[in-house]
Scaffold this active site. Structure first.
Site, PDB file in Angstrom:
ATOM      1  N   TYR A   1       0.839  -1.205   0.000  1.00 18.70           N
ATOM      2  CA  TYR A   1       0.000   0.000   0.000  1.00 18.70           C
ATOM      3  C   TYR A   1       0.874   1.256   0.000  1.00 18.70           C
ATOM      4  CZ  TYR A   1       0.892  -0.201   5.082  1.00 18.70           C
ATOM      5  OH  TYR A   1       1.481  -0.262   6.314  1.00 18.70           O
TER       6      TYR A   1
ATOM      7  N   ARG B   1       4.694   0.514   0.891  1.00 19.17           N
ATOM      8  CA  ARG B   1       5.180  -0.449   1.864  1.00 19.17           C
ATOM      9  C   ARG B   1       5.159  -1.850   1.267  1.00 19.17           C
ATOM     10  NH1 ARG B   1       5.653  -0.742   6.984  1.00 19.17           N
ATOM     11  NH2 ARG B   1       7.527  -1.665   6.158  1.00 19.17           N
TER      12      ARG B   1
ATOM     13  N   HIS C   1       2.352  -7.103  11.094  1.00 21.24           N
ATOM     14  CA  HIS C   1       2.869  -6.597  12.367  1.00 21.24           C
ATOM     15  C   HIS C   1       2.712  -7.675  13.438  1.00 21.24           C
ATOM     16  CE1 HIS C   1       2.983  -2.347  10.975  1.00 21.24           C
ATOM     17  NE2 HIS C   1       1.970  -2.746  10.214  1.00 21.24           N
TER      18      HIS C   1
END
Length: 234
Positions: free
Chosen positions: A142, A152, A157
């Site tokens: 994105y 990115r 995460h």
């Protein structure tokens, strides 16, 4: 167990000030950090959030009425200490963008579709050997506005909690062979090439499930010379 965080571990983590990652210029400390000696209360308790992990919290594809769109994947591995021993009863949380590269968050205005069947968050607790496992959807890349044409790489995460409230560590897992690696200031804020490689998962054909889901292995090493780079350590 040492009462002072081993300073050799710090070399693996990105510096708090990475000028190419523009937001660090505003938030990085202006003075040297002061290491504080940890006490037994900080190292041993209280446990945070472990008791709220429910069955199937680790499967992000069955949290809604329908199945999410995108490539189903398995992500698994071990949480390890500096000597390669599994760390049991560790709370592992993840969050990610959907297959189109969008988060369910009011700040995310990327013009990509939201998926009503994908929230993008899950949690698990490691077993006696430090093993964890998630089923999810491979996230998309994105744009993020850091610089001209900034994108990115696909990533997930990860947050790990030990047996004390202050022991939360946060990192990002990437996928092998991503063409965006050379252009991403966050990935490259980890200056050591070997340390950067520890943030990249490995394709795991042995645990790929035929006709159902590809599998990726991602081990998280908490500290030591082989530590996984963490966003909140430096």
């Amino acid at each position: 167990m040492t009462l002072l965080y081993p300073l050799q571990s710090l070399a693996a983590h990105p510096p708090r000030l990475s000028p190419a990652y523009r937001s660090t210029v505003k938030r990085a400390p202006q003075k040297p950090l002061i290491p504080i000696r940890q006490t037994l209360s900080e190292l041993t308790g209280p446990v945070y959030g472990h008791e709220t992990v429910r069955q199937n919290d680790n499967d992000l594809t069955i949290q809604h009425k329908g199945e999410p769109l995108g490539e189903r994947i398995i992500v698994h591995g071990h949480v390890l200490d500096e000597d390669g021993r599994g760390v049991p009863n560790t709370l592992v949380e993840l969050w990610q963008a959907n297959a189109c590269g969008r988060y369910i968050h009011v700040v995310d205005q990327h013009p990509a579709p939201l998926d009503p069947n994908f929230t993008g968050a899950g949690r698990a607790q490691t077993d006696a050997s430090g093993y964890y496992r998630f089923v999810t959807i491979k996230p998309g890349a994105y744009p993020w506005g850091n610089h001209h044409n900034a994108w990115r790489p696909a990533h997930i995460h990860f947050s790990v909690f030990g047996h004390s409230f202050i022991s939360r560590l946060v990192t990002q897992m990437y996928f092998p062979g991503d063409p965006l690696f050379p252009f991403d200031p966050i990935f490259n804020s980890v200056t050591d090439e070997k340390a950067r490689a520890r943030m990249i998962s490995s394709f795991d054909l042995e645990n790929t499930q035929p006709e159902w889901a590809l599998c990726y292995r991602f081990n998280i090493v908490l500290r030591g010379r082989n530590a996984t780079p963490m966003e909140n350590k430096s």
